[in-house]
Scaffold this motif. Structure first.
Motif, PDB file in Angstrom:
ATOM      1  N   TRP A   1       0.874  -1.129   0.197  1.00  0.00           N
ATOM      2  CA  TRP A   1       0.221  -0.005  -0.113  1.00  0.00           C
ATOM      3  C   TRP A   1       0.802   1.221  -0.039  1.00  0.00           C
ATOM      4  O   TRP A   1       1.990   1.275   0.595  1.00  0.00           O
ATOM      5  CB  TRP A   1      -0.782  -0.112   1.222  1.00  0.00           C
ATOM      6  N   ASP A   2       0.408   2.263  -0.795  1.00  0.00           N
ATOM      7  CA  ASP A   2       1.142   3.510  -0.935  1.00  0.00           C
ATOM      8  C   ASP A   2       0.168   4.627  -0.787  1.00  0.00           C
ATOM      9  O   ASP A   2      -0.926   4.736  -1.385  1.00  0.00           O
ATOM     10  CB  ASP A   2       1.785   3.693  -2.358  1.00  0.00           C
ATOM     11  N   SER A   3       0.571   5.454   0.180  1.00  0.00           N
ATOM     12  CA  SER A   3      -0.412   6.538   0.824  1.00  0.00           C
ATOM     13  C   SER A   3      -0.281   7.705  -0.266  1.00  0.00           C
ATOM     14  O   SER A   3      -1.423   8.685  -0.104  1.00  0.00           O
ATOM     15  CB  SER A   3       0.150   7.127   2.322  1.00  0.00           C
ATOM     16  N   ASN A   4       0.644   7.516  -0.945  1.00  0.00           N
ATOM     17  CA  ASN A   4       0.692   8.799  -2.059  1.00  0.00           C
ATOM     18  C   ASN A   4       1.392   8.406  -3.246  1.00  0.00           C
ATOM     19  O   ASN A   4       2.562   8.494  -3.722  1.00  0.00           O
ATOM     20  CB  ASN A   4       1.333  10.013  -1.555  1.00  0.00           C
ATOM     21  N   ALA A   5       0.480   7.751  -4.094  1.00  0.00           N
ATOM     22  CA  ALA A   5       1.159   6.812  -5.102  1.00  0.00           C
ATOM     23  C   ALA A   5       1.732   7.864  -6.184  1.00  0.00           C
ATOM     24  O   ALA A   5       2.808   7.640  -6.918  1.00  0.00           O
ATOM     25  CB  ALA A   5       0.161   5.920  -5.890  1.00  0.00           C
TER      26      ALA A   5
ATOM     27  N   THR B   1      -2.841  10.830  -3.933  1.00  0.00           N
ATOM     28  CA  THR B   1      -3.802   9.850  -4.185  1.00  0.00           C
ATOM     29  C   THR B   1      -3.374   8.210  -3.661  1.00  0.00           C
ATOM     30  O   THR B   1      -2.052   7.977  -4.208  1.00  0.00           O
ATOM     31  CB  THR B   1      -4.126   9.757  -5.518  1.00  0.00           C
ATOM     32  N   SER B   2      -4.062   7.935  -2.625  1.00  0.00           N
ATOM     33  CA  SER B   2      -3.621   6.743  -1.891  1.00  0.00           C
ATOM     34  C   SER B   2      -4.068   5.352  -2.876  1.00  0.00           C
ATOM     35  O   SER B   2      -5.132   5.405  -3.490  1.00  0.00           O
ATOM     36  CB  SER B   2      -3.732   6.367  -0.558  1.00  0.00           C
ATOM     37  N   SER B   3      -3.244   4.198  -2.936  1.00  0.00           N
ATOM     38  CA  SER B   3      -3.623   3.157  -3.546  1.00  0.00           C
ATOM     39  C   SER B   3      -2.833   2.008  -3.012  1.00  0.00           C
ATOM     40  O   SER B   3      -1.557   1.895  -2.620  1.00  0.00           O
ATOM     41  CB  SER B   3      -3.374   3.199  -5.183  1.00  0.00           C
ATOM     42  N   PRO B   4      -3.558   0.647  -3.151  1.00  0.00           N
ATOM     43  CA  PRO B   4      -2.594  -0.445  -3.067  1.00  0.00           C
ATOM     44  C   PRO B   4      -1.670  -0.662  -4.184  1.00  0.00           C
ATOM     45  O   PRO B   4      -2.095   0.056  -5.278  1.00  0.00           O
ATOM     46  CB  PRO B   4      -3.782  -1.836  -2.897  1.00  0.00           C
ATOM     47  N   PHE B   5      -0.801  -1.369  -4.379  1.00  0.00           N
ATOM     48  CA  PHE B   5       0.074  -1.657  -5.539  1.00  0.00           C
ATOM     49  C   PHE B   5       0.384  -2.998  -5.627  1.00  0.00           C
ATOM     50  O   PHE B   5       0.603  -3.887  -4.696  1.00  0.00           O
ATOM     51  CB  PHE B   5       1.117  -0.828  -5.409  1.00  0.00           C
ATOM     52  N   VAL B   6       0.608  -3.374  -6.921  1.00  0.00           N
ATOM     53  CA  VAL B   6       1.244  -4.761  -7.165  1.00  0.00           C
ATOM     54  C   VAL B   6       2.315  -4.608  -8.178  1.00  0.00           C
ATOM     55  O   VAL B   6       2.264  -3.813  -8.854  1.00  0.00           O
ATOM     56  CB  VAL B   6       0.235  -5.920  -7.707  1.00  0.00           C
TER      57      VAL B   6
ATOM     58  N   PHE C   1       1.514  -1.549 -10.805  1.00  0.00           N
ATOM     59  CA  PHE C   1      -0.048  -1.345 -11.022  1.00  0.00           C
ATOM     60  C   PHE C   1      -0.463  -0.717  -9.868  1.00  0.00           C
ATOM     61  O   PHE C   1      -0.300  -1.423  -8.763  1.00  0.00           O
ATOM     62  CB  PHE C   1      -0.329  -2.508 -11.469  1.00  0.00           C
ATOM     63  N   ASN C   2      -1.218   0.507  -9.855  1.00  0.00           N
ATOM     64  CA  ASN C   2      -1.729   1.116  -8.644  1.00  0.00           C
ATOM     65  C   ASN C   2      -3.295   1.315  -9.143  1.00  0.00           C
ATOM     66  O   ASN C   2      -3.617   1.978  -9.930  1.00  0.00           O
ATOM     67  CB  ASN C   2      -1.188   2.368  -8.624  1.00  0.00           C
TER      68      ASN C   2
END
Length: 470
Positions: free
Chosen positions: A186-190, A211-216, A244-245
């Protein structure tokens, strides 16, 4: 392969010579390092002495398992005799029992610290267990003892293998190690952007707001090392990755990088020259190209200290017309002091000074800058092959000599950014299976700027699983 002796003795000046691994234990016939004129250690009592003599013959014939079967039942009675311990350690190491070999070689060195053969075997045992810092400490100490050229070449190959994370088997002049990696988190500020939706009287595009987002993340690559003689190596690497976000797909990023580096050792001095480059795509579009030439010079200061300098001259070019204002020629330098082999956990700590400048290529660009930074880092072994790593970094970037930026009041200001980064990671090698590594990571970044548009915080947490062929 068989072990042989040069004079029928197992003692300090003419230790056994091995051929099973790359060491070919040229180092074990290394009278220059042994540095002792003492007689070989006394043999144990008669019954044990007979077993030691027989084990010596077995090892010379390459029958390590038979030597182990003969010597291991005698450990309680004979441990502490350097002659027995040395042969016991060799038998253990050559039958895949590196953990059992280490205490035996350490007992030999406690009694005969100048016995280079035992120290070489101890380094090899540490290496085979994956305890690279401890192995490197022993190998580098041996290099300070003016070894013969052939032995130095052997040690250089081990050091190269550790640097390239190669495995213990099949050491040679050339080593190619491919790997694949998958990560998630997870990234709080992708998009690394300000958290404010407005800048002065302007409403920012949502893509320019944090923008926050999980990532792979998926990646694959290789490391290749080629040992040249004497004391040189060519190290190359390549990597391709895609991140990928799902909640910020406008910053989905693909990156390909390649690099090669030639290095040469002269005693305690190491010099290197290389070139590297990368190409990136953002949201499926061509985005950024970077390339440069690297120079390095390092000097060992005693056994456990190293002072290293590095410089890079390169270019950064953006691939879209509207972003060409960001194009710069980049010049970077660093000076690093590192201390290894600290404490029971073989700690490694260091401090680095960083400096550089960006020269904008567009006459109206405000992106020329000077930068100054510092970095503290450390790593510790937490078990066989496992490690904990910590880094704290600060970077100041000053755009004062550029045409200027506007503040929220729409007046011109000199832009200056201060960035702090803290990163922690652990690595669990050979988990969940041999050849795999599990790497949990935490990273926090805080950037303060005189232009609030560039203020942001970012927190990343991820777990990466790597598979490599060693």
């Amino acid at each position: 392969m068989a072990r042989i002796t040069t004079n029928g003795r197992w003692g300090g000046l003419n230790p056994l010579v091995a051929g099973r691994t790359l060491t070919v234990l040229l180092a074990l016939s290394w009278s220059a390092i042994a540095g002792s004129t003492a007689e070989p250690p006394a043999l144990p009592a008669a019954s044990v002495a007979a077993a030691v003599t027989e084990a010596q013959v077995l090892l010379a014939d390459g029958r390590a398992q038979a030597a182990w079967t003969l010597l291991s039942p005698l450990e309680l009675d004979a441990a502490g005799s350097p002659g027995y311990d040395y042969l016991y350690g060799i038998a253990a190491l050559d039958t895949g029992r590196a953990a059992a070999a280490i205490p035996a070689f350490e007992r030999v060195l406690a009694s005969e610290p100048g016995f280079a053969g035992a120290r070489m075997e101890l380094a090899r045992a540490r290496y085979e267990l994956g305890d690279y810092p401890a192995a490197e400490e022993q190998f580098r100490y041996l290099l300070t003892q003016s070894p013969p050229l052939a032995t130095r070449t052997v040690i250089d190959r081990y050091l190269l293998a550790m640097e390239q994370a190669a495995g213990p088997a099949d050491l040679g002049r050339s080593r190619f190690v491919p790997y694949a990696e998958v990560g998630a988190g997870w990234d709080s500020n992708a998009n690394a952007s300000t958290g404010n939706a407005n800048y002065g009287i302007f409403v920012l595009d949502p893509d320019n707001v944090a923008t926050s987002s999980p990532f792979v993340e998926l990646a694959g690559g290789f490391q290749h090392g080629y040992a040249t003689e004497p004391g040189g190596a060519v190290l190359s690497s390549g990597r391709a990755s895609y991140r990928f976000n799902p909640d910020a797909d406008f910053v989905n990023q693909a990156l390909v990088s390649l690099g090669t580096l030639g290095q040469k050792n002269w005693g305690a001095t190491r010099a290197s020259v290389g070139a590297s480059g990368y190409y990136g795509w953002l949201d499926g579009n061509q985005h950024e190209l970077g390339a440069g030439v690297d120079l390095g010079l390092a000097q060992r200061l005693g056994m456990n200290w190293e002072l290293a300098s590095a410089g890079r001259a390169g270019v950064v070019r953006f691939q879209q017309d509207e972003l060409e204002i960001l194009d710069v020629n980049r010049y970077l330098g660093s000076l690093t002091l590192t201390r290894t082999a600290l404490g029971a956990h073989n700690g490694r700590v260091g401090v680095a000074a960083l400096f550089g400048t960006d020269d904008a290529q567009k006459s109206a660009s405000p992106y020329s800058n000077d930068r100054l930074g510092a970095r503290l880092f450390g790593g510790w072994q937490t078990g066989a092959g496992n490690s904990l790593n910590l880094e704290v970094a600060w970077l100041k970037t000053d755009y004062a000599d550029s045409p200027g930026f506007t503040s929220e009041a729409l007046s011109y200001v000199d832009r200056e950014d201060d960035q702090w980064t803290v990163a922690v990671s652990t690595e669990y090698r050979n988990w969940p299976a041999p050849g795999y590594s599990l790497v949990p990571t935490l990273r926090y970044t805080n950037t303060n700027s005189t232009v609030s548009l560039y203020d942001y915080d970012r927190f990343e947490i991820g777990v990466y699983l790597r598979r490599s062929r060693r």
